[in-house]
Design a protein around this motif. Structure first.
Motif, PDB file in Angstrom:
ATOM      1  N   LYS A   3      12.313   5.091 -10.616  1.00  0.00           N
ATOM      2  CA  LYS A   3      11.703   3.913  -9.999  1.00  0.00           C
ATOM      3  C   LYS A   3      10.203   4.138  -9.830  1.00  0.00           C
ATOM      4  O   LYS A   3       9.384   3.243 -10.080  1.00  0.00           O
ATOM      5  N   HIS A   7       7.208   2.089 -11.861  1.00  0.00           N
ATOM      6  CA  HIS A   7       6.231   1.295 -11.098  1.00  0.00           C
ATOM      7  C   HIS A   7       4.871   1.291 -11.799  1.00  0.00           C
ATOM      8  O   HIS A   7       4.138   0.292 -11.742  1.00  0.00           O
ATOM      9  N   GLU A 325      -0.224   6.186  -0.679  1.00  0.00           N
ATOM     10  CA  GLU A 325       1.148   6.702  -0.578  1.00  0.00           C
ATOM     11  C   GLU A 325       1.145   8.109   0.021  1.00  0.00           C
ATOM     12  O   GLU A 325       2.033   8.471   0.801  1.00  0.00           O
ATOM     13  N   VAL A 328       0.782   7.746   3.608  1.00  0.00           N
ATOM     14  CA  VAL A 328       2.060   7.395   4.232  1.00  0.00           C
ATOM     15  C   VAL A 328       2.898   8.658   4.433  1.00  0.00           C
ATOM     16  O   VAL A 328       3.493   8.873   5.495  1.00  0.00           O
ATOM     17  N   ARG A 332       3.958  10.248   8.049  1.00  0.00           N
ATOM     18  CA  ARG A 332       5.373  10.386   8.411  1.00  0.00           C
ATOM     19  C   ARG A 332       5.775  11.841   8.577  1.00  0.00           C
ATOM     20  O   ARG A 332       6.952  12.175   8.539  1.00  0.00           O
TER      21      ARG A 332
ATOM     22  N   ARG B  97       1.319  -3.469   3.972  1.00  0.00           N
ATOM     23  CA  ARG B  97       1.514  -2.713   2.719  1.00  0.00           C
ATOM     24  C   ARG B  97       0.965  -1.303   2.802  1.00  0.00           C
ATOM     25  O   ARG B  97       1.399  -0.431   2.063  1.00  0.00           O
ATOM     26  N   ARG B  98       0.033  -1.072   3.699  1.00  0.00           N
ATOM     27  CA  ARG B  98      -0.534   0.277   3.810  1.00  0.00           C
ATOM     28  C   ARG B  98       0.466   1.256   4.386  1.00  0.00           C
ATOM     29  O   ARG B  98       0.261   2.465   4.355  1.00  0.00           O
ATOM     30  N   ASN B  99       1.556   0.737   4.964  1.00  0.00           N
ATOM     31  CA  ASN B  99       2.558   1.623   5.539  1.00  0.00           C
ATOM     32  C   ASN B  99       3.747   1.845   4.629  1.00  0.00           C
ATOM     33  O   ASN B  99       4.678   2.570   5.000  1.00  0.00           O
ATOM     34  N   LEU B 100       3.740   1.196   3.465  1.00  0.00           N
ATOM     35  CA  LEU B 100       4.924   1.181   2.609  1.00  0.00           C
ATOM     36  C   LEU B 100       4.636   1.781   1.241  1.00  0.00           C
ATOM     37  O   LEU B 100       3.517   1.662   0.720  1.00  0.00           O
ATOM     38  N   LEU B 101       5.655   2.414   0.661  1.00  0.00           N
ATOM     39  CA  LEU B 101       5.580   2.840  -0.733  1.00  0.00           C
ATOM     40  C   LEU B 101       5.853   1.607  -1.578  1.00  0.00           C
ATOM     41  O   LEU B 101       6.920   0.992  -1.440  1.00  0.00           O
ATOM     42  N   PRO B 102       4.918   1.236  -2.449  1.00  0.00           N
ATOM     43  CA  PRO B 102       4.994  -0.070  -3.108  1.00  0.00           C
ATOM     44  C   PRO B 102       6.193  -0.232  -4.041  1.00  0.00           C
ATOM     45  O   PRO B 102       6.628  -1.358  -4.291  1.00  0.00           O
ATOM     46  N   ALA B 104       9.233   1.111  -3.583  1.00  0.00           N
ATOM     47  CA  ALA B 104      10.516   1.346  -2.944  1.00  0.00           C
ATOM     48  C   ALA B 104      10.944   0.132  -2.129  1.00  0.00           C
ATOM     49  O   ALA B 104      10.114  -0.640  -1.655  1.00  0.00           O
ATOM     50  N   VAL B 159       9.627   1.228   9.200  1.00  0.00           N
ATOM     51  CA  VAL B 159       9.218   2.538   8.693  1.00  0.00           C
ATOM     52  C   VAL B 159       8.601   3.370   9.817  1.00  0.00           C
ATOM     53  O   VAL B 159       8.866   4.563   9.948  1.00  0.00           O
TER      54      VAL B 159
END
Lengths: 1021, 278
Positions: A3, A7, A325, A328, A332, B97-102, B104, B159
């Motif tokens: 995936k 992308h 990413e 992120v 986390r 969107r800055r907190n997310l994997l685009p 997924a 998230v």
């Protein structure tokens, strides 16, 4: 994982493709090198003479000794005995042996001639019979078609023959009667290679006995006659299909061991002699291997480095795009390792996926190169170096990916969260760049000063380009910033914005570094290919000497000129050359030529033709010609003191046969004598030339006074003019004894005599030079004094003067001398039997050669060998150095493609950001044309600056590495290597790169401008 | 899940840029109790995001202390900060969107966010439960491109909540949302705070959002400018005795005005220099 890769599929493909390129370069290098080495072996085996490609064991027994009689005589070893001498390990490397037997015999039918009688196992399958059949019984022979024509032999002819043993062999030679069973017109070149069956029929190869071509006999012939000195031979040919480089290189030590073993055979045993010039095979192969190991990496390594640079660019772009990413991941709770692992999971997977593709590409390119460049069908071998190269490629790709991932992974979260990564302004260098720049400077500096050799030296040109690229890329940001601000102050917003964009774009440095390296490699490779081609052409021309050269057997200068006339050769298209070959490596070769024609036909260094013609011009003195079997002159003496011994005056003449002779004129008496008429016999019926006056007496006898001669004439009563005093030269001006011309007028010559004890003194006419002028190359021989030296003349040592010097002379080695053939012939000595008479043609014309061959045979000469410049060039083209350099074409094309790919990647990576920036301008009223100017302004200056910098560093790298690139298979003995840069090629390639990449950059700029819409402003990043 | 307290004492942070230093925070004393929900207000450049970043351990303070739970962030190691972000503190960035994997789905994003927490042996909720808690059950496998802006923000919130943090730091969680989506997000935040006990600190410019929060803290010029509680505005006395005046008072008392504090009936009156005492 899929995936993630799906992308950004294009990015994944690009990264994999670049990893494939790096892998392909790494794997192809040893693959191609090995194939090249094997091809080199095949070429050597195909072109080498039999003396190199087969182990020859010969035995001619022991002859009866004149002192010891026949007691110690031994017959030659048999085939089985010879075979047993070769160790099994060596026999296994060779093909099946072929036996042969030879004797030398002469016959008087119809006239005396001698030649070899040969039997070779399997001979009949390799003879083309014109008449009759191949011999099968004892006493039967086959003769050549030339012999059949020259001697009138044909099937059924009976030839009584007598063996010709070595001189001094006691006893009677064997006799036999042969019957001609057939006439052969041709023979298999491979089987009979080195045997020279034909080519001497009716000629006098050593200017002595008349020869006939080889008689082919059946084996029983050698058993039926008690030959005194038969030769037994066993040949072990190499099997081209089974002999690779590893097998070949095992042979020389084995040959040496066998040679040693044969030398240690017990006294009294029949002789066994090994003849095998295997090093003539292995040396070129080893030299070719050495060259391939230099040139192939020299060309492929920069391409691999370029691929790695572009891969680094692509990975950096990919990693930069993944900063959010990574942020992120860090937010986390993943640490630096986790963040790096996140990037590696995707990027390394994609990069390593390209590795097997690269291996496939390497094999594909290897097959392509094998088909297009290498002769034969050599296999692509997977050996340890290929595996090592693959491991190296994997390591390089992995390390590059790891470094990129680690750099981004280590960034602080706050920096990762920024949309535009923080950049240090100005000229500040990052640590990695500083290390790379320092290492590059050290490597290049060491290379330039000659302190760097080996594999690192091969990388120097690419490293230089990388260093230049790094410097230029670092300078781009502050320079573009300053220029942009200046443009703003000058009220030129479009170029200003473009330059400021160039300064702030993270990808600018990578693009500049990439294009600089690509342009440098392109120029370097192009120059290497061009310079290699140029040198091969010159080497081929120098090796042969002219487009075509025919070497003749027998004959003289006069007969060669007759052959030219008989063959109706177009004026000036063929010229005779007499060659005294150099005996040893350091010896001087001597060539005797007709300067005007030679300068037009022969290969000479640029500008040397006119110098040759001028330096070798004949003395500007007219010859004194006489004709008649009796010569008449008047002679008087004045105050002549003759000492205690007889004094004789002689006239030196050059006959029409080209030989000098001394004709006694008179014995001189002391005192003053009135003119008297003297008549002398002279063999001048067909004409002579007066070359000098000679005074002879006993040693230590002093003679002084003057002699006046005049009225010299031959069969016609007209006295010949004896010239002026300056037409006569003292032979040795430094000697105390001399004859001098003191007065010359109205056909008379007064000779001053001052002999302090020499037995003969000579006054020479300047038509014959006292020293032969020569154009020389290389060093003068040992013993030279100033420009004077002793060279090999037409019949031996001759005093010569170096009248001019050139870098090299055709068909010669380290040193050579070129002299005027016609002038040298005036000395009047018989031709050296070892001298080669050649005809040099101004073109490769088969019809002209056929006429010359026919004319030569009509005068009992034969064409022994024909050398062609085209064949020599073909041989040079089929060499490891040529094949290695031709790889430069592939490298150049690949560089351009990789550079184009880099421009494309940079465009693809930045188009969203650029369109967004342009959309802001659009929002504030900038028209579409202005956007296009800005977009193009971001692309074109960067490309042009990088290509110019790359071209310059490629030129510099070519200059620096000029001596490292092997241009010819072996270092030429003559000084003919020309490593000067091929400026037109380099400049054209630079221009091609600039135009092609600018066109691509223009396309990217236009596409970016066209995709600029206001909607870009609200798109997600 | 229980919330975690956040305490700052004399917190100072200075940004060093080319040619000059900028003091983003000039001594902030703030106590956020465990399980409390507060909003940080203030004009642009006041230091709100800087304070949020310091609380999240994104960078270290130039001076002062900041404690999240038991951990003093100014002295924490990199490993401790990573663990903090994996288990205790979650930062919800401005812009969903800055907190997310685009690439997924929301569920995959939640799983990704929980991976570091799981690797440390801490327990996490089921991703489906997390999504359900923000109202995204049923959209766990939907591509991000198919979600509305409000759903995206909720996905980002999921998230941020995935590791089960004790503190949720949200930067403009309702920015760029319409009223309905805004209300949904706010309600979700309130429910998480109420049901999970998560301490919530959010930055907002929206007055309506601020009005809905039980407590607001106004940052002005790098200091606490005031607090709002239960609809009342308070000025906060700092540890060094600094007392910021409300904006409307500043309008009447420009800089340089002399005032006196006059005790009266157990409180203090603020008297301008030329006023007479009663």
């Amino acid at each position: 994982m899929l995936k993630v890769i799906r992308h950004r599929p294009v990015q994944a493909v690009v990264i994999a493709a670049l990893a494939a390129l790096v892998t392909a370069c790494a794997v192809l290098t040893p693959l191609y090198q090995r194939a090249l080495e094997q091809a080199s072996v095949q070429v050597q085996l195909a072109h080498a003479p039999a003396s190199a490609t087969q182990l020859q064991l010969t035995s001619n027994g022991i002859l009866p000794d004149i002192y010891s009689g026949a007691r110690f005589a031994r017959p030659p070893l048999t085939r089985e005995e010879l075979e047993a001498l070769v160790p099994r390990t060596l026999r296994d490397e060779l093909g099946s042996p072929v036996a042969a037997r030879v004797v030398i015999a002469e016959t008087d039918h119809p006239s005396p001639s001698q030649g070899r009688v040969i039997w070779r196992a399997g001979e009949c399958a390799h003879l083309t019979m014109q008449q009759g059949r191949c011999p099968s019984a004892a006493g039967e022979i086959a003769v050549s078609s030339a012999d059949a024509h020259n001697f009138g032999w044909g099937p059924g002819t009976t030839l009584p023959a007598t063996e010709v043993p070595p001189k001094g062999t006691p006893g009677n030679p064997a006799t036999a009667t042969f019957t001609v069973a057939g006439v052969y017109a041709g023979f298999g070149a491979g089987f009979w290679d080195g045997w020279a069956l034909t080519g001497v029929s009716g000629t006098q190869p050593d200017r002595a006995e008349v020869a006939h071509d080889a008689w082919i006999a059946a084996e029983p012939t050698f058993d039926a006659v008690a030959w005194v000195n038969p030769l037994s031979e066993l040949d072990f040919p190499l099997d081209p299909g089974a002999t690779g480089i590893d097998q070949l290189l095992r042979l020389p030590p084995q040959a040496d061991r066998l040679r040693l073993a044969l030398a240690r055979r017990p006294k009294g045993a029949a002789s066994a002699h090994l003849s095998w010039d295997v090093t003539a095979l292995t040396q070129p192969v080893l030299e070719g291997r050495r060259q391939a190991r230099t040139t192939v990496p020299l060309l492929m390594a920069p391409l691999g480095v370029l691929g790695l640079v572009v891969l680094w660019m692509a990975l950096t772009t990919a990693a930069e795009q993944r900063r959010p990413e990574v942020a992120v991941a860090r937010l986390r709770g993943r640490g630096v390792r986790g963040a790096r692992g996140y990037l590696l999971a995707e990027l390394l997977t994609v990069a390593l996926a390209g590795v097997p593709v690269g291996v496939g590409i390497a094999f594909g390119l290897g097959r392509l190169a094998r088909g297009l460049v290498l002769p034969g069908n050599v296999a692509l071998e997977v050996r340890a170096p290929v595996v090592a190269a693959l491991v190296l490629a994997i390591a390089a790709v992995t390390v590059t990916t790891w470094v990129v991932a680690d750099r981004v992974g280590r960034e602080p979260i706050a920096a990762l969260l920024r949309r535009v990564p923080p950049r240090r302004p100005g000229w500040a260098l990052g640590t990695a760049d500083a290390v790379a720049l320092t290492a590059s400077a050290l490597i290049v500096g060491a290379f330039v000063t000659g302190n760097l050799t080996g594999p690192l030296a091969l990388a120097a040109p690419a490293v230089l380009a990388l260093a230049v690229g790094l410097v230029v890329s670092r300078a781009a940001t502050p320079v573009a910033t300053r220029l942009g601000r200046r443009m703003l102050r000058l009220g030129r917003p479009a170029p200003a914005i473009a330059l400021l964009q160039v300064a702030r774009r993270p990808g600018t440095r990578g693009v500049i570094a990439l294009l600089t390296v690509a342009a440098a490699i392109l120029v370097f490779a192009g120059n290497a290919v061009a310079v290699g081609g140029r040198n091969r052409a010159v080497a081929a021309a120098q090796e042969v000497g002219a487009p075509m050269v025919a070497t003749l057997s027998g004959g003289s200068i006069a007969t060669v000129e007759d052959v030219i006339a008989d063959a109706r050769v177009p004026a000036g298209s063929v010229t005779p050359v007499l060659v005294e070959n150099a005996v040893g490596y350091d010896e001087q070769a001597n060539l005797f030529v007709l300067p005007a024609a030679f300068s037009r036909i022969a290969a000479l260094p640029p500008g040397a033709g006119a110098r040759v013609t001028h330096a070798l011009a004949a003395p500007d003195v007219a010859p004194i010609r006489l004709r008649g079997s009796e010569l008449t002159m008047t002679m008087a003496t004045t105050k002549l003191r003759t000492g205690t011994s007889p004094v004789r005056l002689a006239l030196r003449l050059l006959g029409s046969d080209g030989l000098a002779r001394s004709v006694p004129v008179a014995q001189l008496v002391a005192g003053t004598t009135a003119p008297r008429t003297v008549r002398v016999g002279a063999e001048c019926a067909t004409g002579c030339v007066v070359t000098g006056w000679e005074l002879a007496t006993d040693p230590a006898n002093s003679v002084t006074g003057t002699i006046t001669v005049g009225g010299l004439h031959g069969s016609d009563a007209t006295p010949v003019p004896l010239g002026v005093t300056s037409d006569w030269s003292v032979v040795d001006p430094s000697a105390r004894s001399a004859l001098t011309a003191t007065e010359a007028a109205a056909g008379s010559l007064t000779i001053g005599v001052h002999n302090a004890g020499r037995s003969d003194v000579l006054l020479q006419h300047r038509w014959v030079p006292s020293t032969l002028p020569a154009v020389v190359s290389g060093r003068l021989p040992q013993g030279a004094s100033g420009r004077s030296f002793t060279g090999t003349g037409l019949a031996g040592d001759t005093a010569m003067t170096a009248a001019a010097h050139v870098r090299w002379l055709p068909r010669s080695g380290r040193s050579a001398a070129l002299s005027n053939l016609a002038v040298a012939a005036r000395i009047g000595v018989p031709l050296d039997p070892q001298a080669e008479l050649q005809l040099w043609f101004d073109r490769d014309d088969a019809g002209l050669l056929a006429r010359v061959r026919q004319a030569a045979e009509a005068r009992h000469m034969s064409v022994l060998r024909v050398d062609r410049e085209a064949d020599a060039l073909d041989e040079l083209e089929q060499s490891a150095s040529a094949w290695s350099l031709q790889l430069g074409v592939l490298v150049a094309v690949a560089c351009l493609l990789v550079a184009a790919l880099g421009v494309g990647i940079a465009g693809a990576a930045s188009w969203r950001t650029r369109t967004r920036d342009l959309a802001v301008l659009r929002l504030h009223g900038t028209p579409a044309s202005g956007l296009a100017r800005v977009s193009l302004g971001e692309q074109l200056p960067v490309i042009l600056v990088a290509v110019i910098a790359g071209t310059a560093s490629g030129v510099l790298a070519s200059q620096v590495a000029a001596s490292s690139v092997p241009l010819l298979p072996t270092a030429p003995a003559a000084d003919l290597l020309d490593t000067s840069l091929d400026w037109p090629v380099m400049l054209v390639l630079g221009l091609v790169a600039a135009v092609a990449l600018s066109a691509l950059g223009w396309l990217v700029g236009v596409l970016v401008a066209r995709r600029t819409t206001l909607a870009r402003l609200v798109e997600a990043p | 899940m229980t919330g975690t307290a956040v305490i700052t004492r004399r917190l100072v942070h200075i940004y060093r840029t080319e040619g000059q230093d900028v003091a983003a925070l000039s001594g902030v004393d703030l106590t956020v109790g465990a399980g409390e929900m507060i909003g940080l207000l203030g004009p642009s450049g006041a230091g709100k995001s800087t304070l949020l970043g310091l609380m999240g351990g994104l960078f270290r303070p130039s001076a002062g202390q900041i404690r999240v739970g038991d951990l003093e962030l100014s002295a924490a190691t990199t490993h401790q900060l990573d663990e903090l972000r994996a288990t205790t503190v979650s930062l919800l960035l401005q812009g969903a969107r800055r907190n997310l994997l685009p690439y997924a789905s929301p569920r995959e994003n939640v799983e990704f966010a929980q991976s570091a927490t799981r690797a440390r042996g801490a327990g996490v909720r089921d991703p489906g439960e997390v999504l359900a808690s923000v109202g995204l059950d049923g959209l766990g496998t939907a591509p991000l491109g198919s979600l509305t802006p409000g759903q995206l923000q909720l996905a980002a919130l999921a998230v941020a909540l995935a590791p089960g943090p004790g503190v949720l730091l949200a930067d403009e969680p309702t920015g760029q949302l319409d009223h309905r989506a805004r209300d949904v997000v706010l309600a979700t935040l309130a429910r998480v705070n109420r049901e999970w006990g998560t301490t919530v600190v959010l930055v907002t410019h929206d007055a309506e959002v601020a009005a809905a929060l039980p407590r607001t803290v106004t940052i002005r010029d790098g200091r606490i400018g005031g607090e709002g509680r239960s609809g009342e505005e308070y000025s906060v006395v700092s540890a060094d005795g600094f007392l910021p005046l409300p904006a409307h008072v500043l309008a009447d008392l420009p800089a340089g005005t002399l005032v006196r504090f006059h005790p009266a009936d157990g409180t203090y009156q603020l008297l301008v220099e030329d006023e007479d005492l009663p």
